[in-house]
Write an enzyme that holds these catalytic residues in place. Structure first.
Site, PDB file in Angstrom:
ATOM      1  N   GLY A   1       0.801  -1.239   0.000  1.00 40.87           N
ATOM      2  CA  GLY A   1       0.000   0.000   0.000  1.00 40.87           C
ATOM      3  C   GLY A   1       0.822   1.272   0.000  1.00 40.87           C
ATOM      4  O   GLY A   1       0.361   2.303  -0.459  1.00 40.87           O
TER       5      GLY A   1
ATOM      6  N   ASP B   1      -4.952   1.803  10.500  1.00 39.74           N
ATOM      7  CA  ASP B   1      -6.339   1.440  10.764  1.00 39.74           C
ATOM      8  C   ASP B   1      -6.435   0.930  12.207  1.00 39.74           C
ATOM      9  O   ASP B   1      -6.596   1.711  13.119  1.00 39.74           O
ATOM     10  CB  ASP B   1      -6.772   0.374   9.736  1.00 39.74           C
TER      11      ASP B   1
ATOM     12  N   VAL C   1     -11.750   2.820   2.507  1.00 37.77           N
ATOM     13  CA  VAL C   1     -11.377   3.682   1.381  1.00 37.77           C
ATOM     14  C   VAL C   1     -10.426   2.962   0.427  1.00 37.77           C
ATOM     15  O   VAL C   1      -9.743   2.004   0.820  1.00 37.77           O
ATOM     16  CB  VAL C   1     -10.728   4.990   1.876  1.00 37.77           C
TER      17      VAL C   1
ATOM     18  N   ASP D   1      -6.190  -0.784  -1.515  1.00 38.01           N
ATOM     19  CA  ASP D   1      -6.879  -1.737  -2.397  1.00 38.01           C
ATOM     20  C   ASP D   1      -8.145  -2.294  -1.773  1.00 38.01           C
ATOM     21  O   ASP D   1      -8.338  -2.262  -0.571  1.00 38.01           O
ATOM     22  CB  ASP D   1      -5.936  -2.923  -2.715  1.00 38.01           C
TER      23      ASP D   1
ATOM     24  N   ARG E   1      -5.809   0.072  -6.384  1.00 42.94           N
ATOM     25  CA  ARG E   1      -4.606   0.730  -5.863  1.00 42.94           C
ATOM     26  C   ARG E   1      -4.161   1.870  -6.777  1.00 42.94           C
ATOM     27  O   ARG E   1      -3.583   2.844  -6.326  1.00 42.94           O
ATOM     28  CB  ARG E   1      -3.439  -0.271  -5.759  1.00 42.94           C
TER      29      ARG E   1
HETATM   30  O1  PRP Z   1      -3.414  -0.460  10.955  1.00 44.98           O
HETATM   31  P1  PRP Z   1      -3.711  -1.846  10.381  1.00 44.98           P
HETATM   32  O2  PRP Z   1      -5.065  -2.365  10.788  1.00 44.98           O
HETATM   33  O3  PRP Z   1      -2.604  -2.795  10.615  1.00 44.98           O
HETATM   34  O4  PRP Z   1      -3.916  -1.695   8.801  1.00 44.98           O
HETATM   35  C1  PRP Z   1      -3.091  -0.866   8.062  1.00 44.98           C
HETATM   36  C2  PRP Z   1      -2.258  -1.710   7.118  1.00 44.98           C
HETATM   37  O5  PRP Z   1      -3.132  -2.562   6.311  1.00 44.98           O
HETATM   38  C3  PRP Z   1      -2.888  -2.342   4.931  1.00 44.98           C
HETATM   39  O6  PRP Z   1      -1.874  -3.197   4.451  1.00 44.98           O
HETATM   40  P2  PRP Z   1      -2.197  -4.738   4.147  1.00 44.98           P
HETATM   41  O7  PRP Z   1      -1.647  -5.522   5.299  1.00 44.98           O
HETATM   42  O8  PRP Z   1      -3.662  -4.859   3.811  1.00 44.98           O
HETATM   43  O9  PRP Z   1      -1.333  -5.060   2.883  1.00 44.98           O
HETATM   44  P3  PRP Z   1      -1.158  -4.125   1.588  1.00 44.98           P
HETATM   45  O10 PRP Z   1      -0.347  -2.909   2.043  1.00 44.98           O
HETATM   46  O11 PRP Z   1      -0.400  -4.992   0.629  1.00 44.98           O
HETATM   47  O12 PRP Z   1      -2.533  -3.747   1.126  1.00 44.98           O
HETATM   48  C4  PRP Z   1      -2.340  -0.931   4.873  1.00 44.98           C
HETATM   49  O13 PRP Z   1      -1.510  -0.744   3.728  1.00 44.98           O
HETATM   50  C5  PRP Z   1      -1.530  -0.793   6.147  1.00 44.98           C
HETATM   51  O14 PRP Z   1      -0.215  -1.248   5.974  1.00 44.98           O
HETATM   52  O1  7HP Z   2      -9.802   1.622   4.474  1.00 48.45           O
HETATM   53  C1  7HP Z   2      -8.916   0.721   4.003  1.00 48.45           C
HETATM   54  N1  7HP Z   2      -8.843   0.479   2.674  1.00 48.45           N
HETATM   55  C2  7HP Z   2      -7.966  -0.419   2.169  1.00 48.45           C
HETATM   56  N2  7HP Z   2      -7.122  -1.127   2.929  1.00 48.45           N
HETATM   57  C3  7HP Z   2      -7.170  -0.911   4.270  1.00 48.45           C
HETATM   58  C4  7HP Z   2      -6.453  -1.478   5.319  1.00 48.45           C
HETATM   59  N3  7HP Z   2      -6.868  -0.934   6.463  1.00 48.45           N
HETATM   60  N4  7HP Z   2      -7.856  -0.015   6.204  1.00 48.45           N
HETATM   61  C5  7HP Z   2      -8.043   0.000   4.854  1.00 48.45           C
HETATM   62 MG    MG Z   3      -0.110  -2.066   3.823  1.00 47.42          MG
END
Ligand code: PRP
Ligand code: 7HP
Ligand code: MG
Length: 181
Positions: free
Chosen positions: A46, A105, A155, A161, A167
């Site tokens: 991300g 998040d 979002v 994503d 993305r």
């Molecule tokens: O605060 P959290 O609840 O830990 O969520 C936030 C994380 O989750 C998503 O990554 P994800 O692990 O989905 O992988 P991605 O970056 O490949 O989408 C996002 O990019 C953050 O790194």
């Molecule tokens: O709102 C959001 N959209 C996409 N990926 C994530 C992960 N944590 N929160 C998200």
């Molecule tokens: Mg991530």
């Protein structure tokens, strides 16, 4: 392409707003780390967009490195333990580290990552994230640079994503419910 954007029911931040905010964050970071050896650590996948834009908006030389950690599906009770799928190549001992991500998040990813990197003897570890959902936070995470705090809504775009899609949207927004059905 317009058809990709049509799935957005509400745009929260346009590409222009994102770039303006990134520039503001970069100015602050450049000032804070002037004269310091800085390594940016992007969290795959991300953070790719933020890393590309934020790094190029900085007024200083930086090293960039990446980590991939296990993401836990929202369906699983996350124990807060995260697996490393791809570790750093850089040796960060004695160096200033800035973790770059696009969203905080629950805070579980960056809470775990901050302590993991902190255990490698860096001079400092800080976080820069474009978005943060204060209402969703489950672990205390100190983020020194935050683009925007947003409501607890899902979002997509600018690295974010939904099932690996969206993305590459240039804006950040919420998806129309029809996409989930
Ligand atoms: O605060 P959290 O609840 O830990 O969520 C936030 C994380 O989750 C998503 O990554 P994800 O692990 O989905 O992988 P991605 O970056 O490949 O989408 C996002 O990019 C953050 O790194
Ligand atoms: O709102 C959001 N959209 C996409 N990926 C994530 C992960 N944590 N929160 C998200
Ligand atoms: Mg991530």
């Amino acid at each position: 392409a317009a058809d990709v954007g049509d799935d957005l029911v509400e745009v929260l931040f346009t590409e222009a707003q994102i770039q303006t905010r990134i520039a503001e964050m970069a100015a602050e970071i450049s000032r804070d780390y002037e004269g310091k050896d800085l390594v940016l650590v992007g969290v795959l996948r991300g953070a790719v967009m933020v890393m590309a834009d934020l790094s190029r908006a900085l007024d200083k030389h930086v090293e960039m490195d990446w980590m991939a950690v296990s993401s836990y599906g929202s369906g699983t009770k996350s124990s807060g333990v995260v697996r490393i799928l791809k570790d750093l190549d850089a040796d960060i001992s004695g160096r200033h580290v800035l973790i770059v991500d696009e969203i905080i998040d629950t805070g579980l990813t960056l809470s775990w990552l901050t302590s993991n990197l902190g255990s490698r003897g860096p001079a400092s570890v800080e976080i820069a994230t474009l978005l943060r959902k204060p209402e969703a936070l489950q672990m205390p995470v100190k983020a020194k640079y935050v683009g925007w705090d947003i409501p607890n809504e899902f979002v997509v775009g600018y690295g974010l994503d939904y099932r690996e899609t969206y993305r590459n949207l240039r804006d950040i927004g919420t998806l129309s419910p029809s996409v989930y059905s």
